[in-house]
Design a protein around this motif. Sequence first.
Motif, PDB file in Angstrom:
ATOM      1  N   SER A  11     -65.759   1.973 130.185  1.00 36.75           N
ATOM      2  CA  SER A  11     -66.008   2.613 128.893  1.00 36.75           C
ATOM      3  C   SER A  11     -67.454   3.088 128.785  1.00 36.75           C
ATOM      4  CB  SER A  11     -65.685   1.642 127.756  1.00 36.75           C
ATOM      5  OG  SER A  11     -66.014   2.193 126.507  1.00 36.75           O
ATOM      6  N   LEU A  15     -68.783   6.909 128.305  1.00 31.76           N
ATOM      7  CA  LEU A  15     -69.634   7.255 127.166  1.00 31.76           C
ATOM      8  C   LEU A  15     -70.945   7.887 127.623  1.00 31.76           C
ATOM      9  CD1 LEU A  15     -69.042   4.105 124.956  1.00 31.76           C
ATOM     10  CD2 LEU A  15     -68.271   6.438 124.463  1.00 31.76           C
ATOM     11  N   GLU A 217     -71.011   9.412 117.292  1.00 29.29           N
ATOM     12  CA  GLU A 217     -69.815   8.661 117.670  1.00 29.29           C
ATOM     13  C   GLU A 217     -70.026   7.929 118.988  1.00 29.29           C
ATOM     14  OE1 GLU A 217     -66.835  11.644 117.782  1.00 29.29           O
ATOM     15  OE2 GLU A 217     -66.423  11.588 115.624  1.00 29.29           O
ATOM     16  N   ALA A 221     -69.830   3.923 119.634  1.00 31.28           N
ATOM     17  CA  ALA A 221     -68.892   3.427 120.640  1.00 31.28           C
ATOM     18  C   ALA A 221     -69.619   2.642 121.732  1.00 31.28           C
ATOM     19  CB  ALA A 221     -68.105   4.581 121.252  1.00 31.28           C
ATOM     20  N   ARG A 224     -70.337  -0.811 120.517  1.00 33.33           N
ATOM     21  CA  ARG A 224     -69.144  -1.666 120.575  1.00 33.33           C
ATOM     22  C   ARG A 224     -68.865  -2.121 121.999  1.00 33.33           C
ATOM     23  NH1 ARG A 224     -67.146   2.312 116.872  1.00 33.33           N
ATOM     24  NH2 ARG A 224     -66.014   3.332 118.579  1.00 33.33           N
ATOM     25  N   SER A 225     -69.029  -1.195 122.950  1.00 36.35           N
ATOM     26  CA  SER A 225     -68.799  -1.541 124.348  1.00 36.35           C
ATOM     27  C   SER A 225     -69.805  -2.584 124.828  1.00 36.35           C
ATOM     28  CB  SER A 225     -68.898  -0.281 125.223  1.00 36.35           C
ATOM     29  OG  SER A 225     -68.688  -0.580 126.585  1.00 36.35           O
TER      30      SER A 225
END
Length: 247
Positions: A11, A15, A217, A221, A224-225
């Motif tokens: 992820s 990103l 965004e 993200a 969170r990762s």
Amino acid sequence: MDNSSYVSLSSSMALRRKLAVAANNMANANSAGFKSEHARFEEYLHGQGTGRDKVSFVIDKASYMDTRQGGLTQTSNPLDIALQGEGWLGYEGEGGQTVFGRDGRMSINAQGDLVTVDGSPVLSAGGAPIGIPMDAGTISISSDGVISDQGGNQIATIGVFSVDDIQGYDRLGNGKFAAPEELGQPPLVAEPNTRVAQGFVEQSNVEPITEMTKLMEVQRAYQRSSKLAENVDDLRKRTIQTLGRKQ
């Protein structure tokens, strides 16, 4: 490394790629003729069976170019042109390689050649550099790319080409694209449905608000990762400590 760590890592890598693409688009929001780029991701399922037996990873599959027409800005400079349609201008790149782009800001160099703002010769419909006579005066460029001197005499025709596989070309910077080395020199195929507008410049088709939203965004993200990776690491440490106390 367990599956949770691999998922978090995949992820984060995706990103990072998305961030780089969005940042490059933002940096070229005011670059004439620039075409925005978008990353494409796919899901990779690892494991057998269904449900908990499968693990989903993010794969950075590819990127593609948004070929939509950019807006036109009038400059009234007779050496500025904008393309209206799907065609591409041809330039002479390093080593004589033909490269393509949409930046029509031109000038005449000391040798009398019609060149781009970075000095690359603009190609004619026949694929040769265009020379402008010193006594040409103020030139005019018709909608089909014909260059005429002040007296109405035709000098050359600006090449407007069709590049069907442009999505597979390499980005060179300054809005230029070149065929991959394995494809060799691309053929020059005229694009008859594209019009040339003299005294205009095509703007980038980047949508700054959209790209800024993407950047925000991606930042959320990524947080969170990163949090997932920290939680997995903390859980592993607590597990080791617990097992150590039981021995």
